[in-house]
Design a protein around this motif. Structure first.
Motif, mmCIF file in Angstrom:
data_model
loop_
_atom_site.group_PDB
_atom_site.id
_atom_site.type_symbol
_atom_site.label_atom_id
_atom_site.label_comp_id
_atom_site.label_asym_id
_atom_site.label_seq_id
_atom_site.Cartn_x
_atom_site.Cartn_y
_atom_site.Cartn_z
ATOM 1 N N SER A 1 0.863 -1.074 0.435
ATOM 2 C CA SER A 1 -0.441 -0.452 0.190
ATOM 3 C C SER A 1 0.944 1.385 0.036
ATOM 4 C CB SER A 1 -0.755 0.218 1.468
ATOM 5 O OG SER A 1 -0.500 -0.202 1.962
ATOM 6 N N PHE A 2 2.195 1.314 0.576
ATOM 7 C CA PHE A 2 3.087 2.505 0.532
ATOM 8 C C PHE A 2 2.963 3.276 -0.526
ATOM 9 C CE2 PHE A 2 7.795 3.626 0.910
ATOM 10 C CZ PHE A 2 7.114 4.932 0.791
ATOM 11 N N THR A 3 3.795 2.336 -1.600
ATOM 12 C CA THR A 3 3.865 2.221 -2.800
ATOM 13 C C THR A 3 2.631 2.358 -4.012
ATOM 14 O OG1 THR A 3 6.205 0.445 -2.649
ATOM 15 C CG2 THR A 3 5.503 1.291 -4.581
ATOM 16 N N GLU A 4 2.147 1.720 -3.644
ATOM 17 C CA GLU A 4 -0.075 2.216 -4.234
ATOM 18 C C GLU A 4 -0.153 3.638 -4.009
ATOM 19 O OE1 GLU A 4 -4.758 0.414 -4.309
ATOM 20 O OE2 GLU A 4 -2.918 -0.540 -2.934
ATOM 21 N N GLY A 5 -0.535 3.940 -3.083
ATOM 22 C CA GLY A 5 -0.090 5.063 -2.946
ATOM 23 C C GLY A 5 -1.027 6.414 -1.748
ATOM 24 N N MET A 6 -1.155 5.075 -1.053
ATOM 25 C CA MET A 6 -2.350 5.417 -0.096
ATOM 26 C C MET A 6 -1.611 6.104 1.045
ATOM 27 S SD MET A 6 -4.021 1.466 0.899
ATOM 28 C CE MET A 6 -5.471 2.069 1.867
ATOM 29 N N SER A 7 -2.034 7.239 1.686
ATOM 30 C CA SER A 7 -3.780 7.479 1.267
ATOM 31 C C SER A 7 -3.633 9.059 0.905
ATOM 32 C CB SER A 7 -4.114 7.692 2.975
ATOM 33 O OG SER A 7 -4.573 6.842 3.855
ATOM 34 N N ASP A 8 -2.951 8.987 -0.098
ATOM 35 C CA ASP A 8 -3.146 10.190 -0.857
ATOM 36 C C ASP A 8 -4.091 10.557 -2.414
ATOM 37 O OD1 ASP A 8 -1.988 12.849 -2.967
ATOM 38 O OD2 ASP A 8 -0.323 11.828 -3.488
ATOM 39 N N LEU A 9 -5.413 10.176 -2.001
ATOM 40 C CA LEU A 9 -6.529 10.504 -2.222
ATOM 41 C C LEU A 9 -6.693 11.331 -3.102
ATOM 42 C CD1 LEU A 9 -8.762 8.278 -2.558
ATOM 43 C CD2 LEU A 9 -10.264 10.506 -1.194
ATOM 44 N N PRO B 1 -9.343 12.888 -6.317
ATOM 45 C CA PRO B 1 -10.960 14.008 -6.530
ATOM 46 C C PRO B 1 -11.481 12.134 -7.357
ATOM 47 C CG PRO B 1 -9.228 15.216 -7.495
ATOM 48 C CD PRO B 1 -7.872 13.983 -7.169
ATOM 49 N N ASP B 2 -10.775 11.732 -8.135
ATOM 50 C CA ASP B 2 -11.689 10.340 -8.515
ATOM 51 C C ASP B 2 -11.582 8.773 -7.730
ATOM 52 O OD1 ASP B 2 -9.425 9.379 -8.945
ATOM 53 O OD2 ASP B 2 -9.361 8.675 -10.906
ATOM 54 N N GLY B 3 -11.140 9.402 -6.788
ATOM 55 C CA GLY B 3 -10.965 7.869 -5.665
ATOM 56 C C GLY B 3 -10.476 6.927 -5.815
ATOM 57 N N SER B 4 -8.882 7.688 -6.630
ATOM 58 C CA SER B 4 -8.208 6.306 -6.389
ATOM 59 C C SER B 4 -7.340 7.222 -5.638
ATOM 60 C CB SER B 4 -7.678 6.060 -7.753
ATOM 61 O OG SER B 4 -7.578 7.611 -8.705
ATOM 62 N N TYR B 5 -6.023 6.332 -5.820
ATOM 63 C CA TYR B 5 -4.811 6.997 -5.038
ATOM 64 C C TYR B 5 -3.570 7.618 -5.850
ATOM 65 C CZ TYR B 5 -7.000 5.616 -1.106
ATOM 66 O OH TYR B 5 -8.142 5.370 0.083
ATOM 67 N N ARG B 6 -2.656 8.025 -5.733
ATOM 68 C CA ARG B 6 -1.363 8.557 -6.450
ATOM 69 C C ARG B 6 -0.598 8.064 -5.723
ATOM 70 N NH1 ARG B 6 -1.059 14.791 -7.130
ATOM 71 N NH2 ARG B 6 -0.487 15.114 -4.667
ATOM 72 N N GLY B 7 0.190 8.878 -4.892
ATOM 73 C CA GLY B 7 1.383 8.386 -4.099
ATOM 74 C C GLY B 7 2.360 8.873 -4.551
ATOM 75 N N TRP B 8 3.756 7.977 -4.164
ATOM 76 C CA TRP B 8 5.266 8.680 -4.009
ATOM 77 C C TRP B 8 5.719 8.520 -5.343
ATOM 78 C CZ3 TRP B 8 9.332 5.840 -4.434
ATOM 79 C CH2 TRP B 8 8.777 4.305 -4.156
ATOM 80 N N ALA B 9 5.720 6.775 -6.087
ATOM 81 C CA ALA B 9 5.772 6.618 -7.304
ATOM 82 C C ALA B 9 5.244 7.249 -8.366
ATOM 83 C CB ALA B 9 6.278 4.800 -7.475
ATOM 84 N N ASP B 10 3.623 7.328 -7.821
ATOM 85 C CA ASP B 10 3.836 8.074 -9.612
ATOM 86 C C ASP B 10 3.758 9.219 -8.862
ATOM 87 O OD1 ASP B 10 1.634 5.845 -9.817
ATOM 88 O OD2 ASP B 10 0.199 7.154 -9.472
ATOM 89 N N LEU B 11 4.963 10.558 -8.497
ATOM 90 C CA LEU B 11 5.305 12.008 -8.406
ATOM 91 C C LEU B 11 6.061 11.457 -8.911
ATOM 92 C CD1 LEU B 11 3.381 12.727 -5.414
ATOM 93 C CD2 LEU B 11 2.864 13.933 -6.850
ATOM 94 N N LEU B 12 6.761 10.821 -8.595
ATOM 95 C CA LEU B 12 8.332 10.575 -8.855
ATOM 96 C C LEU B 12 7.951 10.160 -10.444
ATOM 97 C CD1 LEU B 12 11.374 9.918 -8.620
ATOM 98 C CD2 LEU B 12 11.183 7.731 -8.407
ATOM 99 N N ALA B 13 6.862 9.321 -11.179
ATOM 100 C CA ALA B 13 7.172 9.299 -12.572
ATOM 101 C C ALA B 13 6.832 10.120 -13.935
ATOM 102 C CB ALA B 13 6.259 7.780 -12.575
#
Length: 264
Positions: free
Chosen positions: A21-29, A31-43
């Protein structure tokens, strides 16, 4: 934290994220209800400087290190990525009964399979929120992180030290579930990994806690405790008792190494 001090910016063209979950992006929510997270930000940041940059995120919440090895490691190893990040084992360490010898063995297997398959493997000493949970499980966490350091030294992996960052121990950077970072917490993790990979810093103070604020009063703390117990602790206990996981039946949000075009 190991840092690439080269003045020439890295030429990374692809990133694969492996973990829970840490890499999936919880709890960086979002607006559409999905999670972003640090890995998406890095990408997103890596893609902004490299045309055609490709990204996959295989992480799924609730996964134990055995599941990460079985379900994600082989897939990631076959993607021939420039960078692979691996964070796992903490879900095991936080369980009441845990065979740390088995966890170390599985983490070793994961690193031995991933390190030769990519240009750069990135490991982490995961952050821990200040409080009784951290103190109870600190010996297991530090045993896990000692293994991470040893494997990194042996296989040429980078280690991002989030556990030693005062900012990421600050309860204000953790969500109400007390298990996952807030949006600001994920932003700081992305910055830490960015710098470790050798990119020019955008926030040299990511490890510094936010400015001091007045602590919540007794009533506010008790309300937060009740909310945490009802919404997060009791469901977590229920899953443990019934052998279920929050990730059961859930697929990775980015299962293929494809050009990055924004949030999934």
């Amino acid at each position: 934290m190991q840092t690439n001090t080269a003045t020439t910016p890295p030429a990374h063209t692809s990133l694969v994220a492996v973990g829970d979950s840490f890499t999936e992006g919880m709890s960086d929510l979002l607006p559409d209800g999905s999670y972003r997270g640090w890995a998406d930000l890095l990408a997103m940041r890596m893609a902004a400087r490299t045309p055609g940059f490709r990204y996959a995120n295989l992480a799924v919440r609730g996964k134990l290190i055995s599941q990460i090895v079985e379900e994600q490691v082989g897939v990631a190893a076959g993607m021939d990525a420039d960078v692979i990040t691996l964070v796992g084992g903490l879900n095991d360490a936080l369980r009441p009964k845990c065979d740390m010898g088995r966890v170390r063995g599985l983490l070793t297997e994961a690193v031995e399979r991933l390190a030769p398959s990519c240009g750069q493997l990135v490991l982490m000493r995961s952050p821990g929120r200040q409080g009784p949970v951290l103190e109870r499980f600190r010996p297991r966490m530090e045993e896990l992180f000692a293994c991470v350091e040893q494997l990194a030294a042996k296989h040429g992996a980078l280690v991002v030290d989030l556990y030693g960052a005062p900012s990421l121990a600050d309860p204000r950077l953790w969500d109400v579930d007390r298990l996952h970072l807030t949006t600001e917490g994920h932003r700081r993790v992305a910055e830490a990994v960015w710098q470790t990979l050798g990119y020019e810093p955008e926030d040299t103070g990511w490890h510094v806690p936010p400015p001091a604020t007045k602590p919540p009063g007794w009533t506010a703390r008790r309300v937060a405790d009740v909310r945490f117990t009802q919404q997060h602790l009791l469901p977590w206990i229920g899953r443990r008792l019934t052998g279920r996981s929050s990730g059961d039946g859930r697929l990775p949000k980015r299962p293929e190494l494809l050009p990055y075009e924004g949030p999934a």
